[in-house]
Design a protein around this motif. Structure first.
Motif, PDB file in Angstrom:
ATOM      1  N   ILE A  58       5.398  -0.499   2.141  1.00  0.00           N
ATOM      2  CA  ILE A  58       4.950   0.848   1.789  1.00  0.00           C
ATOM      3  C   ILE A  58       5.670   1.304   0.526  1.00  0.00           C
ATOM      4  CG2 ILE A  58       4.832   3.249   2.530  1.00  0.00           C
ATOM      5  CD1 ILE A  58       3.016   1.493   4.153  1.00  0.00           C
ATOM      6  N   HIS A  59       4.899   1.587  -0.504  1.00  0.00           N
ATOM      7  CA  HIS A  59       5.499   2.102  -1.743  1.00  0.00           C
ATOM      8  C   HIS A  59       5.267   3.607  -1.845  1.00  0.00           C
ATOM      9  CE1 HIS A  59       1.532   2.530  -3.590  1.00  0.00           C
ATOM     10  NE2 HIS A  59       1.256   1.285  -3.254  1.00  0.00           N
ATOM     11  N   THR A  69       0.834  -1.200   0.000  1.00  0.00           N
ATOM     12  CA  THR A  69       0.000   0.000   0.000  1.00  0.00           C
ATOM     13  C   THR A  69       0.868   1.250   0.000  1.00  0.00           C
ATOM     14  OG1 THR A  69      -1.905   1.041   1.085  1.00  0.00           O
ATOM     15  CG2 THR A  69      -0.184   0.181   2.510  1.00  0.00           C
ATOM     16  N   GLY A  70       0.258   2.386  -0.323  1.00  0.00           N
ATOM     17  CA  GLY A  70       0.970   3.654  -0.330  1.00  0.00           C
ATOM     18  C   GLY A  70       1.019   4.273   1.055  1.00  0.00           C
ATOM     19  N   GLY A 101      13.748   2.176  -4.367  1.00  0.00           N
ATOM     20  CA  GLY A 101      13.741   1.409  -3.128  1.00  0.00           C
ATOM     21  C   GLY A 101      12.356   1.462  -2.534  1.00  0.00           C
ATOM     22  N   ALA A 102      12.093   0.648  -1.541  1.00  0.00           N
ATOM     23  CA  ALA A 102      10.770   0.635  -0.919  1.00  0.00           C
ATOM     24  C   ALA A 102      10.445   2.024  -0.384  1.00  0.00           C
ATOM     25  CB  ALA A 102      10.732  -0.400   0.200  1.00  0.00           C
ATOM     26  N   GLY A 103       9.253   2.498  -0.694  1.00  0.00           N
ATOM     27  CA  GLY A 103       8.813   3.794  -0.215  1.00  0.00           C
ATOM     28  C   GLY A 103       9.246   4.960  -1.079  1.00  0.00           C
ATOM     29  N   GLN A 104      10.050   4.694  -2.134  1.00  0.00           N
ATOM     30  CA  GLN A 104      10.519   5.776  -2.988  1.00  0.00           C
ATOM     31  C   GLN A 104       9.498   6.077  -4.082  1.00  0.00           C
ATOM     32  OE1 GLN A 104      13.528   7.480  -2.558  1.00  0.00           O
ATOM     33  NE2 GLN A 104      13.568   6.361  -0.637  1.00  0.00           N
TER      34      GLN A 104
END
Length: 909
Positions: A533-534, A503-504, A577-580
């Motif tokens: 988290i993206h 999810t965002g 990367g994750a969350g970027q």
């Protein structure tokens, strides 16, 4: 019989449109992704964040679906009992917005047709358009079990909602009361704190004179919402503010209204803000609501639910709140109470759905006591690090949010949704529902009636609460209600808790916290192990894509132009990367995207390489050819097998760490560079003659292509399925269900890989030298490679054949000492290796030098002209900035070209 008649063959060109729809249909027809809850072994489950049934696929959906599907397909191929459960959300406010707009066009409202007819229209509309988003998700290649598709208003989920409500009520965690809520005049409903977005606006701060009732003077108050003064029931000051201590206990006479209201002391007042005197409107401000309760002030509501003023507003009754604001200010100015007006930037809460400022309004609503639920979720987080956040920094954001949560208003004044399972007891003496009307909470009307008769007799009637529950209430149950809760189903036993939530970060508060609190209370488990988290998809200027900003990109347009796999691969590969966040390069005039086009080119590269390999397999499959024997492998075979297994290891490690972008980039480098550009070129000469070396090359090509397709499948499922089916002739199997490649450490040889890196750099340098000297592609040359390093010479010697084949070298000399050259050469350097190509008899040196000098002369003339223009103040100061910058760019490019030409002349020794 000749084998040529049955050789499977890929078409010359890859057609994503035909291929992708074919496999999407085949996967669904054969139920390739149907989960088996009786299967033994470790499970991997994802329930997809349910998109609104009103929606259509946007780039955020596409991005999220790609990330989820990589994880799902990877774990399925790794042997996990995998479930990807799809579904949609009923989206109360969004559906109301659509239907209210349709009714308005007909000149009527939902109140004109009534609840029953309105709901009929809502279900009709859902049936017509509800499948749109689902079909689009399928178009993205989402490998979900569509036989388990859920909808938040289906009977199973409705049962879960009723059960949850009753359990929370019976535990004292749901209550009904008259409190201040966020009211949306557009949707005519209360909204939760999470559905309110604060926006900074340019407004005004009005200062008014409130006269003391005893005629001894006045106090000055300031407000950004002057219309609310009509509902003032007090004026507050800080008890320690020396300026006003003598006024505490006195009263003022409210202008316009004439109401006498008290001046009182309260710690909540900040003496440093404004005048230190605060007008108090308990029915229209959260802080004033608290002070009103503490000091037992009257609560006077001046607002209708549509944002107009009511009978308590006197002469302003019926006026819109903003019209009334102007008129109140005008009246106060006319009566001599306006002191001054200042421009003032401040934040205004807006309804996320209604897109209008919310109004704090006193209203009887249903609430959830949030603290017991949030405390339990916090306990899981602090004691078990559950759920695990990726990246970890979002754990603190989630924790901080749980700590500050207030009670949750869960009732909405809408018709489409889960109607609150509470029934009011109507008797002959109590025919109208009020705040004091008794009610029964039950699973059904029949159960409520049976309970009511015991307490109130047989002559009563029941009327169900007309409000529906906040959509997030049902969404909060999603991870376990979709699996059958409250029944203890086999799906629930097998697949819950789920493995990963993708999810965002912008929905952590709306949804993630709701799910963890509900799951913690009802299942005593966190609903997922990991929360991945993206980031957000941003446009070419780095701005978040949204409908309101009109900068969104329709993913279906890009799919139509480039194919689903190309879009999927782009979105995944662009993740740093994750969350970027990711940025898409896109031309809105032509619907062209450089980044997606690059991925389509990658797909074509793979397609053409596969065609080449299969042409030389002549109908044999990797299985029929068998695995090459280790002792028969040539150096290049050992190298590509080492690179392949290194890539297997790295891809697995990256996916496990949620480094999906890194995994995609690694596969790109291996497939395009190692396999296509190098290995296929290295083995070409071995494929023409029927020798044992040829068979080993064919076996290795087949083995690596088969494994590569499996490695890439989670990222680009359609093209890999198409190639794999043709390669293996497996008509009754699917690559989606094959085992993901495992690492064979015995085949990994880092030293060999380093050796080949040196060989490739040498070949690349020789190719560049040939280009510099204008040596025609078909002409073979002599090459001298000199290095004082014995290990380097050994590596060059071992790769002699490869250097000769790929560098078009006829005579190769590898030496430790360089003899004096008596003829002209073109020279190059690879680390500590010197490379020389004698030019005698290969090119006309004089003609080449003349050509280079002529080109250099042209470039130098251009440099002189551009420098003259840029040194002319008249040009720099008067020409448009774009023209001046263009000249600067041209000068920089010309200087770079001149430097290259001089270097080429210098190297013609």
């Amino acid at each position: 019989m000749s084998m040529t008649a049955t050789i499977p063959e890929l078409p010359t060109q890859y057609d994503p449109k035909t291929t992708e729809s074919k496999w999407q249909d085949a996967w669904e027809t054969h139920q390739v992704f149907k989960a088996d809850n009786s299967k033994e072994g470790e499970t991997y489950s994802i329930v997809i964040p349910p998109p609104n049934v009103t929606g259509s696929l946007h780039m955020g959906h596409a991005f999220e679906d790609c990330l989820m599907d990589v994880l799902v397909r990877y774990h399925r191929m790794c042997g996990y009992n995998t479930l990807c459960l799809p579904g949609t959300d009923h989206a109360s406010i969004a559906v109301h917005t659509v239907l209210d707009r349709q009714l308005k066009a007909e000149g009527i409202t939902r109140y004109d047709i009534g609840r029953e007819k309105f709901l009929e229209k809502a279900w009709e509309w859902k049936q017509e358009s509800g499948g749109k988003i689902v079909n689009q998700l399928k178009k993205m290649g989402l490998s979900a079990d569509w036989s388990r598709e859920r909808f938040t208003l289906d009977e199973g989920l409705s049962k879960a909602v009723r059960t949850a409500f009753v359990k929370l009520y019976e535990a004292g965690l749901i209550y009904r009361g008259n409190y201040l809520v966020n009211w949306c005049p557009a949707s005519l409903s209360a909204v939760s704190d999470l559905e309110v977005e604060s926006k900074e606006v340019e407004g005004h701060l009005w200062h008014f004179r409130y006269p003391l009732s005893d005629g001894s003077g006045h106090v000055e108050v300031a407000t950004t919402r002057p219309e609310t003064m009509l509902g003032d029931t007090g004026v507050a000051v800080n008890p320690n503010d020396e300026r006003y201590k003598n006024l505490i206990g006195k009263t003022i006479t409210l202008p316009i209204v004439g109401r006498e209201i008290p001046i009182f002391a309260d710690e909540l007042v900040d003496p440093e803000f404004g005048t230190g005197c605060v007008k108090v409107t308990p029915a229209h401000d959260p802080n004033d609501f608290e002070m009103g309760n503490r000091h037992q002030l009257p609560f006077i509501n001046i607002m209708n639910k549509d944002g107009t003023l009511n009978e308590n507003a006197g002469i302003f009754e019926g006026q819109d709140r903003y019209v009334a604001r102007k008129n109140v200010v005008k009246k106060l100015e006319e009566d001599g109470f306006l002191i001054k007006t200042e421009k003032y930037n401040h934040t205004v809460p807006y309804s996320d759905r209604g897109k209008v400022p919310v109004e704090p309004l006193l209203s009887t609503q249903w609430f959830v006591k949030i603290d017991p639920l949030s405390q339990k979720a916090l306990k899981f987080l602090d004691e078990n690090n559950s759920p695990n956040f990726v990246p970890e920094r979002w754990k603190k954001v989630y924790r901080d949010w749980l700590v500050k949560l207030k009670d949750w208003c869960i009732s909405r004044q809408l018709w489409w949704g889960h109607q609150i399972p509470a029934w009011y007891v109507i008797s002959e003496t109590n025919g109208e529902i009020t705040d004091n009307t008794p009610f029964i909470v039950a699973h059904s009307e029949q159960e409520a009636l049976e309970k009511a008769k015991k307490d109130y007799g047989d002559t009563i009637q029941l009327e169900q609460d007309p409000d529906v529950l906040d959509t997030w209430f049902s969404s909060g149950l999603w991870p376990f209600s979709t699996l059958g809760w409250p029944d203890n189903t086999q799906d629930l036993k097998t697949y819950y808790p789920t493995s990963t939530l993708v999810t965002g970060f912008d929905i952590i508060f709306f949804w993630v916290a709701r799910m963890t609190m509900m799951a913690g209370y009802f299942t005593d488990k966190m609903p997922f192990q990991d929360v991945y988290i993206h980031g957000l998809v941003r446009d070419e200027n780095g701005k978040k894509m949204s409908k309101s900003s009109n900068n969104g990109i329709d993913p279906l347009i890009l799919i139509e132009k480039y194919g689903t796999d190309a879009l999927r691969y782009t979105l995944i590969k662009e993740v740093a990367g994750a969350g970027q966040d990711i940025s898409l390069q896109y031309d809105r005039k032509t619907d062209e995207s450089e980044s997606v086009e690059a991925s389509r080119n990658f797909a074509n590269k793979l397609w053409n390489a596969a065609r080449f390999v299969m042409m030389h397999l002549k109908g044999e499959t990797p299985q029929s050819l068998g695995t090459p024997e280790i002792d028969k492998l040539e150096l290049s075979d050992r190298w590509i097998l080492s690179r392949f297994h290194q890539t297997v290891q790295q891809t697995r490690d990256d996916i496990k760490a949620y480094g999906l972008g890194e995994a995609a980039k690694g596969l790109y480098e291996f497939i395009w560079g190692d396999f296509c550009d190098w290995y296929i070129e290295l083995v070409k000469t071995r494929l023409w003659d029927e020798t044992p070396s040829r068979e080993v090359a064919r076996q290795t090509l087949a083995y690596v292509l088969d494994g590569t397709l499996k490695l890439l499948h989670p990222f680009m499922p359609h093209i890999t399925e198409e190639i794999w089916q043709t390669l293996t002739q497996s008509n009754d199997q699917f690559i989606a269900l094959q085992a993901y490649p495992a690492v064979n450490n015995s085949l990994i040889n880092p030293d060999l890989e380093d050796s080949f890196t040196l060989l490739f750099e040498t070949i690349r340098t020789l190719r560049n030298m040939r280009a510099e000297a204008d040596i025609k592609p078909g002409v073979k040359v002599s090459v001298i490679l000199q290095s004082e390093n014995e290990q380097e010479r050994t590596i060059l010697e071992s790769g002699r054949k490869y250097i000769q084949d790929l560098g078009k070298v006829d005579n190769l000399t590898i030496t430790s000492q360089l003899e004096q050259q008596t003829e002209q050469v073109v020279a190059g350097v690879v680390g500590t290796i010197q490379a020389l190509i004698p030019l005698s008899g290969v090119v006309d040196i004089a003609s080449l030098r003349a050509k280079l000098e002529k080109n250099l002369g042209k470039v130098e003339a251009e440099i002189k002209s551009l420098s003259g223009r840029l040194n002319n103040p008249g040009f720099v100061n008067k020409a448009p900035e774009a023209v001046v910058q263009g000249a600067r760019d041209s000068l920089a490019e010309a200087e770079k070209q001149a430097e290259i030409l001089r270097e080429r002349l210098k190297r013609l020794q």
